[in-house]
Write a protein that holds these residues in place. Structure first.
Motif, PDB file in Angstrom:
ATOM      1  N   PHE A   1     -86.533  43.018  96.988  1.00 23.38           N
ATOM      2  CA  PHE A   1     -86.978  42.625  96.019  1.00 23.38           C
ATOM      3  C   PHE A   1     -86.704  41.124  95.991  1.00 23.38           C
ATOM      4  O   PHE A   1     -87.687  40.609  95.311  1.00 23.38           O
ATOM      5  CB  PHE A   1     -86.441  43.491  94.749  1.00 23.38           C
ATOM      6  CG  PHE A   1     -86.820  44.728  94.589  1.00 23.38           C
ATOM      7  CD1 PHE A   1     -88.228  45.221  94.675  1.00 23.38           C
ATOM      8  CD2 PHE A   1     -85.953  45.748  94.450  1.00 23.38           C
ATOM      9  CE1 PHE A   1     -88.476  46.675  94.661  1.00 23.38           C
ATOM     10  CE2 PHE A   1     -86.281  47.123  94.341  1.00 23.38           C
ATOM     11  CZ  PHE A   1     -87.567  47.641  94.193  1.00 23.38           C
TER      12      PHE A   1
ATOM     13  N   ALA B   1     -88.631  46.859  88.983  1.00 20.90           N
ATOM     14  CA  ALA B   1     -88.766  47.107  90.354  1.00 20.90           C
ATOM     15  C   ALA B   1     -88.437  48.812  90.571  1.00 20.90           C
ATOM     16  O   ALA B   1     -87.328  49.147  90.190  1.00 20.90           O
ATOM     17  CB  ALA B   1     -87.468  46.113  90.902  1.00 20.90           C
TER      18      ALA B   1
ATOM     19  N   MET C   1     -92.522  45.579  92.726  1.00 24.52           N
ATOM     20  CA  MET C   1     -91.798  44.811  91.793  1.00 24.52           C
ATOM     21  C   MET C   1     -92.909  44.082  91.092  1.00 24.52           C
ATOM     22  O   MET C   1     -93.769  43.508  91.542  1.00 24.52           O
ATOM     23  CB  MET C   1     -90.892  43.599  92.064  1.00 24.52           C
ATOM     24  CG  MET C   1     -89.952  43.084  91.164  1.00 24.52           C
ATOM     25  SD  MET C   1     -88.723  42.016  91.937  1.00 24.52           S
ATOM     26  CE  MET C   1     -89.779  40.717  92.556  1.00 24.52           C
TER      27      MET C   1
END
Length: 314
Positions: free
Chosen positions: A190, A52, A310
């Motif tokens: 994320f 990420a 991500m």
């Protein structure tokens, strides 16, 4: 107002007195046009090894005094999921801080041997390799985060020989732009925002809370879910911000600020990139203080931008 910046060197640390950011509780919504199996959007990255990336940009200007601060922070997390907990390890970090007075740079890819440089970068190098453990509740809200205490412990171990003042200044610098609340916000993009239920097309839900931006602000954020095409979806947010009534500043400065924010979080089931998007925030207003017996009012502007992506780690 002249926003003072003192750069952190062998005995002293830079930066503007500010912090930042937050997480919010979720409200209820209506029931229609349900998209089947959308709760699986959260599960598409659980049990996988993930990479990420994020970029954080903060610009603060005191327009009357032409004083500015620019913070540029880029990082990469490795994220894994186990027994309801996300383990998010910061694997690389770049930091550049610019002001009218000085510049500070750190890159975890570089090797530093000069003692003064090593002391100066400690507030940022101490993040490297730290694992932040996060949990997300059924509403999609990132409810808990641990790990920042390890950053502080790393600073204390590195700078213990320089005395308590230097240690505390370094901890203060570490929290200027990437404190626990900022990390929580970034990780929320994320692993958060997706409730454990079937989302609905054009559905709205609301978050509210406080955000350190880097001033203490109250915020309300409305989220909207839509399907783009087969296997691709978007959550859009629009927010309003204003100075929190409990805003305090150790220097005696008071703020009256308002602003807006928006973000777009793209989700995909059938792509290498599982999440990506951007967040933008703009705040303007005034700061009030007294100097030499005179009341002063300055105009302050601040923008913050976060981009994130991500994917599965190869």
């Amino acid at each position: 107002m002249r926003v003072k910046r003192v750069f952190y060197h062998k005995a002293i640390v830079v930066l503007l007195a500010i912090c930042l950011i937050a997480a919010f509780p979720l409200s209820s919504c209506t029931k229609k046009n349900v998209v089947k199996d959308e709760n699986n959007l959260r599960g598409i990255y659980q049990g996988k090894s993930l990479k990420a990336d994020f970029s954080l940009r903060v610009n603060i200007t005191d327009t009357k005094k032409s004083v500015f601060t620019i913070a540029l922070i880029d990082g990469v997390f490795d994220i894994s999921y186990n027994s309801g907990i996300y383990h998010c390890t910061l694997m690389s970090l770049k930091v550049r801080l610019d002001s009218i007075d000085a510049t500070m740079e750190y890159d975890s890819a570089n090797t530093y041997s000069d003692e003064a440089a090593m002391v100066r970068i400690t507030p940022y190098s101490s993040f490297l390799g730290v694992t932040f453990k996060a949990t997300v509740d059924s509403t999609g809200n990132l409810t808990s985060l641990s790990g920042f205490s390890q950053v502080e412990e790393n600073i204390r171990k590195s700078l213990d020989d320089y005395g308590n003042l230097v240690v505390e200044q370094a901890i203060f610098a570490a929290k200027e732009y990437l404190d626990e609340s900022v990390i929580k916000m970034i990780l929320g993009f994320f692993i958060g925002y997706v409730p454990e239920k079937s989302l609905e097309l054009a559905e709205n839900w609301v978050y509210s809370g406080k955000i350190k931006a880097p001033f203490m602000l109250s915020t309300n954020v409305t989220c909207t879910f839509n399907k783009l095409d087969d296997g691709k979806y978007i959550i859009s947010t629009a927010g309003t911000l204003k100075t929190a009534i409990d805003e305090k500043n150790y220097s005696g400065i008071e703020y009256a600020l308002t602003g807006t924010s928006e973000s777009k979080i793209y989700l995909s089931k059938n792509s290498e990139v599982l999440r990506n998007g951007s967040y933008t925030e703009s705040v303007t207003g005034y700061c009030y203080y007294t100097i030499d017996g005179n009341d002063v009012k300055d105009t302050v502007t601040m923008t913050r931008n976060i981009s994130f992506s991500m994917r599965e780690k190869v």
